[in-house]
Motif scaffolding. Sequence first.
Motif, PDB file in Angstrom:
ATOM      1  N   MET A   7      46.384  39.040  41.954  1.00 41.61           N
ATOM      2  CA  MET A   7      45.141  38.309  42.199  1.00 41.61           C
ATOM      3  C   MET A   7      45.111  37.777  43.630  1.00 41.61           C
ATOM      4  SD  MET A   7      44.587  36.012  38.874  1.00 41.61           S
ATOM      5  CE  MET A   7      44.125  36.622  37.293  1.00 41.61           C
ATOM      6  N   GLN A   8      46.218  37.211  44.070  1.00 44.77           N
ATOM      7  CA  GLN A   8      46.293  36.656  45.421  1.00 44.77           C
ATOM      8  C   GLN A   8      46.081  37.742  46.462  1.00 44.77           C
ATOM      9  OE1 GLN A   8      46.703  33.220  46.240  1.00 44.77           O
ATOM     10  NE2 GLN A   8      45.901  34.121  48.119  1.00 44.77           N
ATOM     11  N   LYS A   9      46.671  38.899  46.237  1.00 45.81           N
ATOM     12  CA  LYS A   9      46.510  40.005  47.191  1.00 45.81           C
ATOM     13  C   LYS A   9      45.052  40.454  47.252  1.00 45.81           C
ATOM     14  CE  LYS A   9      48.225  44.356  48.739  1.00 45.81           C
ATOM     15  NZ  LYS A   9      49.282  44.574  49.635  1.00 45.81           N
ATOM     16  N   ILE A  10      44.377  40.494  46.110  1.00 42.24           N
ATOM     17  CA  ILE A  10      42.962  40.876  46.086  1.00 42.24           C
ATOM     18  C   ILE A  10      42.133  39.848  46.845  1.00 42.24           C
ATOM     19  CG2 ILE A  10      40.931  41.142  44.600  1.00 42.24           C
ATOM     20  CD1 ILE A  10      42.863  42.439  42.525  1.00 42.24           C
ATOM     21  N   ILE A  11      42.401  38.564  46.635  1.00 44.72           N
ATOM     22  CA  ILE A  11      41.685  37.512  47.352  1.00 44.72           C
ATOM     23  C   ILE A  11      41.924  37.662  48.851  1.00 44.72           C
ATOM     24  CG2 ILE A  11      41.526  35.028  47.762  1.00 44.72           C
ATOM     25  CD1 ILE A  11      42.225  34.683  44.739  1.00 44.72           C
ATOM     26  N   ASP A  12      43.169  37.917  49.246  1.00 45.29           N
ATOM     27  CA  ASP A  12      43.503  38.138  50.657  1.00 45.29           C
ATOM     28  C   ASP A  12      42.658  39.276  51.220  1.00 45.29           C
ATOM     29  OD1 ASP A  12      45.482  36.211  50.339  1.00 45.29           O
ATOM     30  OD2 ASP A  12      47.141  37.653  50.367  1.00 45.29           O
ATOM     31  N   GLU A  13      42.623  40.388  50.508  1.00 41.50           N
ATOM     32  CA  GLU A  13      41.896  41.566  50.971  1.00 41.50           C
ATOM     33  C   GLU A  13      40.407  41.284  51.095  1.00 41.50           C
ATOM     34  OE1 GLU A  13      44.933  44.922  49.121  1.00 41.50           O
ATOM     35  OE2 GLU A  13      43.034  44.535  48.106  1.00 41.50           O
ATOM     36  N   VAL A  14      39.825  40.630  50.108  1.00 40.21           N
ATOM     37  CA  VAL A  14      38.393  40.321  50.149  1.00 40.21           C
ATOM     38  C   VAL A  14      38.100  39.404  51.335  1.00 40.21           C
ATOM     39  CG1 VAL A  14      36.483  39.174  48.961  1.00 40.21           C
ATOM     40  CG2 VAL A  14      37.996  40.703  47.686  1.00 40.21           C
ATOM     41  N   ALA A  15      38.913  38.375  51.512  1.00 43.64           N
ATOM     42  CA  ALA A  15      38.703  37.429  52.609  1.00 43.64           C
ATOM     43  C   ALA A  15      38.796  38.114  53.964  1.00 43.64           C
ATOM     44  CB  ALA A  15      39.716  36.298  52.523  1.00 43.64           C
TER      45      ALA A  15
END
Length: 65
Positions: A7-15
């Motif tokens: 989840m954190q990696k996805i948030i990083d990527e989106v940001a």
Amino acid sequence: MLGSERMQKIIDEVALGIEPKGKESADAAKFRAGVKQDIANAEKIAKKKKMNGFTVDYTPEFPSL
């Protein structure tokens, strides 16, 4: 079910505006879409309230990228 690290990696990527490489799981795609929608909703609220210069400030506690 997605783990917190994914989840954190996805948030990083989106940001950072990074699109997924290849096909991701249905859970990951759904989570990614939700993060994007949350940001879009925040932008709409900022526009409605005439908050010029609105940006999403995303600073991860533990940068992974």
